[in-house]
Motif scaffolding. Structure first.
Motif, mmCIF file in Angstrom:
data_model
loop_
_atom_site.group_PDB
_atom_site.id
_atom_site.type_symbol
_atom_site.label_atom_id
_atom_site.label_comp_id
_atom_site.label_asym_id
_atom_site.label_seq_id
_atom_site.Cartn_x
_atom_site.Cartn_y
_atom_site.Cartn_z
ATOM 1 N N HIS A 68 -12.871 46.751 -26.199
ATOM 2 C CA HIS A 68 -12.434 47.897 -25.392
ATOM 3 C C HIS A 68 -12.618 47.621 -23.912
ATOM 4 C CE1 HIS A 68 -13.496 51.442 -22.974
ATOM 5 N NE2 HIS A 68 -12.525 52.067 -23.645
ATOM 6 N N ASP A 69 -13.776 47.120 -23.539
ATOM 7 C CA ASP A 69 -14.071 46.935 -22.116
ATOM 8 C C ASP A 69 -13.201 45.846 -21.494
ATOM 9 O OD1 ASP A 69 -15.885 48.943 -22.284
ATOM 10 O OD2 ASP A 69 -17.663 47.714 -21.962
ATOM 11 N N HIS A 85 -8.761 49.002 -15.008
ATOM 12 C CA HIS A 85 -9.690 48.742 -13.911
ATOM 13 C C HIS A 85 -9.096 47.794 -12.873
ATOM 14 C CE1 HIS A 85 -12.976 49.693 -17.140
ATOM 15 N NE2 HIS A 85 -12.211 50.724 -16.861
ATOM 16 N N LEU A 86 -8.483 46.686 -13.322
ATOM 17 C CA LEU A 86 -7.861 45.759 -12.383
ATOM 18 C C LEU A 86 -6.743 46.430 -11.577
ATOM 19 C CD1 LEU A 86 -7.570 42.889 -11.210
ATOM 20 C CD2 LEU A 86 -5.955 42.413 -13.070
ATOM 21 N N ILE A 94 -17.586 52.355 -12.392
ATOM 22 C CA ILE A 94 -16.867 51.546 -13.380
ATOM 23 C C ILE A 94 -16.997 50.066 -13.053
ATOM 24 C CG2 ILE A 94 -14.530 50.910 -14.135
ATOM 25 C CD1 ILE A 94 -13.860 53.902 -14.142
ATOM 26 N N CYS A 95 -16.853 49.730 -11.781
ATOM 27 C CA CYS A 95 -16.977 48.314 -11.377
ATOM 28 C C CYS A 95 -18.381 47.793 -11.623
ATOM 29 C CB CYS A 95 -16.607 48.156 -9.912
ATOM 30 S SG CYS A 95 -14.833 48.284 -9.579
ATOM 31 N N GLU A 148 -18.436 42.305 -15.294
ATOM 32 C CA GLU A 148 -18.185 40.978 -15.867
ATOM 33 C C GLU A 148 -16.746 40.844 -16.350
ATOM 34 O OE1 GLU A 148 -19.889 38.079 -19.454
ATOM 35 O OE2 GLU A 148 -21.041 39.828 -18.798
ATOM 36 N N ASN A 149 -16.258 41.853 -17.065
ATOM 37 C CA ASN A 149 -14.879 41.811 -17.555
ATOM 38 C C ASN A 149 -13.873 41.890 -16.411
ATOM 39 O OD1 ASN A 149 -14.911 41.679 -20.532
ATOM 40 N ND2 ASN A 149 -16.064 43.582 -20.371
ATOM 41 N N ILE A 150 -14.158 42.765 -15.446
ATOM 42 C CA ILE A 150 -13.238 42.909 -14.318
ATOM 43 C C ILE A 150 -13.178 41.611 -13.522
ATOM 44 C CG2 ILE A 150 -12.760 44.156 -12.174
ATOM 45 C CD1 ILE A 150 -14.148 46.593 -13.438
ATOM 46 N N SER A 151 -14.327 40.985 -13.309
ATOM 47 C CA SER A 151 -14.359 39.727 -12.565
ATOM 48 C C SER A 151 -13.574 38.637 -13.289
ATOM 49 C CB SER A 151 -15.816 39.284 -12.370
ATOM 50 O OG SER A 151 -15.883 38.057 -11.675
#
Length: 365
Positions: free
Chosen positions: A178-179, A187-188, A235-236, A241-244
């Motif tokens: 999910h994340d 998010h991106l 959220i960030c 980690e996932n967003i990065s």
């Protein structure tokens, strides 16, 4: 679902909307709620949405069949610790956060996996608070469920049925999956929108010429940059980690595009826009994803006094509420002179039919 006792911790926009939907679908259920905003609890009592307003997390929650945790992510840990002492076996504990890993790790730490099914209703509004909650907020929206490893299958099925009953579309995912998905498709894009707006801000001339002509397509694709800074900061921080990871992939992709531009690679530039167009056009045209859909129509009007007023009157006389209306001055990538935005999909569809009846040329997106 038979008559049940359902508890809410946090009764803002999302919690209030779910409570309203449950009250509508299961009127015999008992609903209790705790919120630091006493006015929200008073309003919920006056509206008949909740039966009990709690002043703290106490033994009342130990009798619940379902507990919805609807507070900001930063408050979750404290509430989970309080619930651990009173949660009864068989109670389904769930949340509504848009990031799942943090709360799942806390659930594992506290030994609450047998009760916990994470939840993420992919719906929302720019408005906040219980006073703006509606019973139909989650209707036809994806509602992701992330069951813990030790929660019984029977509990997952009950939660699926609950979600479907209030009009949402349940999807089962692992919390890590999910994340990563939301980092990619929600998010991106918010980071891209915010960074693009800030890039134009620092690149603009002193007379603000970029800002002046940036309406139309630019404003549409950066609309989500108007979201809550506090929410997106959190959220960030919780899904960094996932967003990065996906941001790194995007930066690499931008580098490849820049190389194609610098080398004048015709085929790569064509493929960039062709594949994007084909894939985007294959995405279902429904408000089901994590980024809220805008319900807007565009139409041509003659430049004459009262033109906008006439359209507004036509819509108002047919009980169609307008969220926003205005002339598009930068129409390089747009069809239609007038943009009309609505709060929901049904009024926008009725508006299209009505305006065409009056022989206006209407463009749908």
């Amino acid at each position: 679902m038979n008559s049940k006792r359902i508890g809410f911790i946090g009764l803002g926009l999302i919690g209030g909307s779910i409570a309203r939907a449950i009250r509508r679908c299961f009127p015999s259920s008992e609903i209790l709620a705790y919120d630091t905003d006493r006015d929200s609890l008073s309003l919920a009592m006056a509206d008949g949405i909740i039966d009990y307003a709690c002043t703290k997390i106490d033994e009342h929650y130990g009798t619940c069949d379902y507990i919805f945790l609807c507070t900001p992510v930063s408050y979750n840990s404290g509430y989970l610790s309080s619930l651990k002492e009173i949660l009864r076996p068989g109670c389904i504990l769930t949340d509504v956060g848009s990031v799942k890993t943090d709360i799942h790790l806390k659930i594992i730490e506290l030994g609450l996996e047998a009760n916990f099914i994470g939840g993420h209703p992919m719906a929302g509004s720019e408005k906040t608070g219980f006073s703006n909650s509606t019973a139909h907020l989650v209707e036809n929206a994806y509602y992701v469920l992330t069951p813990s490893a030790k929660v019984p299958d029977e509990a997952v099925q009950r939660m699926r049925e609950m979600v479907a009953a209030i009009g949402a579309i349940p999807i089962i995912l692992g919390y890590q999956e999910h994340d990563y998905i939301t980092a990619s498709v929600s998010h991106l894009p918010h980071i891209i929108a915010a960074s693009l707006v800030n890039l134009i801000k620092v690149s603009d001339s002193e007379d603000g010429l970029m800002k002046t002509i940036a309406a139309g397509g630019f404003k549409d694709i950066t609309r989500i940059a108007s979201s809550s800074p506090v929410m997106w900061q959190q959220i960030c921080l919780t899904n960094g980690e996932n967003i990065s990871r996906i941001l790194g992939d995007y930066i690499d992709y931008l580098g490849a595009i820049r190389q194609a531009l610098d080398s004048g690679n015709q085929s790569e530039l064509y493929d960039l826009f062709y594949t994007a167009r084909e894939y985007r056009n294959s995405i279902p045209n429904a408000s089901l994803g994590p980024i809220k859909k805008v319900f807007a129509v565009y139409c041509d009007i003659i430049d004459e006094a009262g033109g906008i007023a006439t359209i507004a009157t036509i819509l108002a006389s047919n009980n169609i509420s307008i969220k926003n209306i205005g002339i598009i001055h930068n129409r390089e990538f747009e069809e239609g002179v007038l943009r009309i935005e609505f709060y929901e999909e049904d009024p926008s569809l009725k508006a299209v039919e009505l305006l065409r009846k009056y022989r206006y040329t209407v463009y749908e997106r």
